[in-house]
Design an enzyme around this catalytic site. Structure first.
Site, short mmCIF file in Angstrom:
data_model
loop_
_atom_site.label_atom_id
_atom_site.label_comp_id
_atom_site.label_asym_id
_atom_site.label_seq_id
_atom_site.Cartn_x
_atom_site.Cartn_y
_atom_site.Cartn_z
N LYS A 146 -65.81 -20.41 -2.86
CA LYS A 146 -66.84 -19.69 -3.62
C LYS A 146 -68.06 -19.39 -2.74
O LYS A 146 -68.51 -18.25 -2.64
CB LYS A 146 -67.23 -20.59 -4.80
N LYS A 189 -67.13 -31.30 -5.55
CA LYS A 189 -67.15 -31.32 -7.01
C LYS A 189 -67.04 -32.76 -7.47
O LYS A 189 -66.43 -33.58 -6.78
CB LYS A 189 -65.94 -30.55 -7.56
N ASP A 194 -71.36 -28.65 -15.00
CA ASP A 194 -70.05 -28.02 -15.13
C ASP A 194 -69.57 -28.30 -16.55
O ASP A 194 -70.36 -28.76 -17.38
CB ASP A 194 -69.08 -28.60 -14.07
N THR A 244 -73.95 -17.39 -14.64
CA THR A 244 -72.52 -17.19 -14.34
C THR A 244 -72.02 -15.95 -15.08
O THR A 244 -71.30 -15.11 -14.51
CB THR A 244 -71.70 -18.43 -14.75
N GLY A 263 -67.95 -20.49 -24.64
CA GLY A 263 -68.91 -21.57 -24.38
C GLY A 263 -70.19 -20.94 -23.89
O GLY A 263 -70.54 -19.82 -24.27
N GLY A 304 -69.30 -17.64 -21.97
CA GLY A 304 -68.75 -16.60 -22.87
C GLY A 304 -69.80 -16.03 -23.81
O GLY A 304 -69.85 -14.82 -24.04
N ASP A 334 -61.69 -18.56 -29.50
CA ASP A 334 -62.11 -19.88 -29.07
C ASP A 334 -61.34 -20.87 -29.91
O ASP A 334 -61.07 -20.62 -31.09
CB ASP A 334 -63.63 -20.07 -29.25
N ALA A 366 -62.70 -20.22 -20.34
CA ALA A 366 -62.59 -21.61 -20.79
C ALA A 366 -62.08 -22.45 -19.62
O ALA A 366 -62.58 -22.34 -18.52
CB ALA A 366 -61.68 -21.69 -22.00
#
Ligand code: PPY
Length: 351
Positions: free
Chosen positions: A69, A81, A118, A154, A186, A189, A207, A242
């Protein structure tokens, strides 16, 4: 059988830190994939997993995704991560102290890993982690001097990426009248829905959470698609927002979209799925190229001192990055995923 031992041995990252947090019963995994381009950084995912091996595998894959990324985006950051794998009987009352102990673990690494939110964590959690883990924690709440949750940023990057997809497919970047199907509403979205409605796209969504679906009932101009119809529903862009692994040998044959472009990490279940999409003539925006917006805004505001408006301006670069990836894929006759990986690896192989 996938064992912890083989996962640790076969991973191509730099190191894996695993801590059993006795008071909560959680396992904390910090996967440090690459420090080649800068400090290994990535969000902290907190959820329950069927077993420790699956948590470890998730951490490893997500950390590798972070390396790609930052490399694809041309940012001076490395990939890492963290996963906090909660026990089945986790007591939510123990969450703040678990996060503080996690912060102390980060601190003990002395700058070898930096984190942000995250799936399963938010800006409020970053405040708690930062109590013991500062200065290695991005995205604290604005009240605590951070840049806040990454979802909207994002979503903004994904939105610019969708313009690149439309430009490549239709010769016109406009989203007006294009049908976009979101899988998962979420924090990414939800913000994406607003951007898409403003751009006059036709928005469809699913969802798995009944409460989320009910809350969207009164938003005009968007249509619910039941879970069993998500892959078969005709659309221009299918947007996984998701969890990962949704593009696989079972779902790809069902797709009736022109492109896949969404915010989720690790959308492909296995590398061969990029070929499967390519063979079906579906344009794929590699997840790690299109979902950089959150990390980009956090780093730009907190380290480079940019205002939110200036940081969001930077996120527009996602469009050019994706157009370049599509162009390389076209020229070299490879998948967009291979093209993105080559661009990333060229940057990662420079001394
Ligand atoms: C991601 O982009 O998937 C993240 O992990 C988010 C992130 C990473 C690094 C700093 C801030 C946010």
């Amino acid at each position: 059988m996938t064992t912890i031992q083989s996962l640790l041995q076969q991973w191509d990252g730099e190191s894996t830190v695993i801590r059993h947090d006795r008071p909560s019963g959680a396992f904390i995994i910090i996967a440090i994939h690459s420090s080649h381009l800068g400090i290994p950084s990535g969000g902290t995912r907190m959820k329950m997993y069927p077993d420790l091996a699956q948590a470890l595998q998730d951490a490893h894959r997500l950390a590798q995704g972070m390396t790609l990324k930052f490399a694809v985006a041309g940012m001076k950051r490395g990939g890492g991560k963290a996963v906090i794998a909660l026990p089945p009987d986790f007591d939510p009352g123990g969450r703040p102290n678990l996060l503080r102990r996690y912060g102390a673990l980060i601190k003990s690494l002395n700058g070898a890993f930096e984190t942000g939110p995250d799936v399963g964590t938010a800006a409020e959690d970053m405040d708690l982690i930062a109590e013991t883990g500062a200065p290695h924690v991005f995205c604290r709440t604005p009240a605590n001097g951070g840049s806040g949750d990454t979802g909207p940023a994002t979503a903004l990057g994904v939105f610019h990426g969708m313009h690149a997809v439309c430009e490549r497919l239709f010769g016109d970047p406009a989203l007006a009248g294009r049908r976009v199907l979101l899988q998962g509403v979420g924090s990414v979205g939800r913000a994406l829905i607003d951007l898409l409605r403003e751009a006059e796209a036709e928005v469809l969504f699913n969802d798995i959470d009944r409460g989320v679906v009910d809350a969207l009932r009164d938003v005009p101009g968007i249509r619910f698609v039941p879970a069993e119809a998500v892959y078969e529903t005709p659309c221009d862009i299918f947007a996984p927002c998701a969890l990962g692994g949704v593009l696989n040998q079972d779902t790809i044959p069902k797709l009736r979209c022109r492109a896949v472009a969404g915010g989720a990490n690790n959308q492909l279940a296995e590398p061969a799925d990029a070929r499967r999409l390519h063979a079906r003539g579906i344009l794929y925006a590699p997840d790690y190229a299109i979902n950089i917006g959150g990390a980009m805004v956090a780093v730009s505001m907190e380290l480079d001192g940019l205002s939110r408006a200036e940081a969001e301006e930077r996120v527009k670069s996602v469009r050019g990055t994706l157009l370049h990836i599509f162009e390389v894929a076209g020229q070299e006759g490879c998948t967009s995923e291979e093209a993105a990986r080559r661009i990333a690896e060229a940057r990662l192989s420079r001394p």
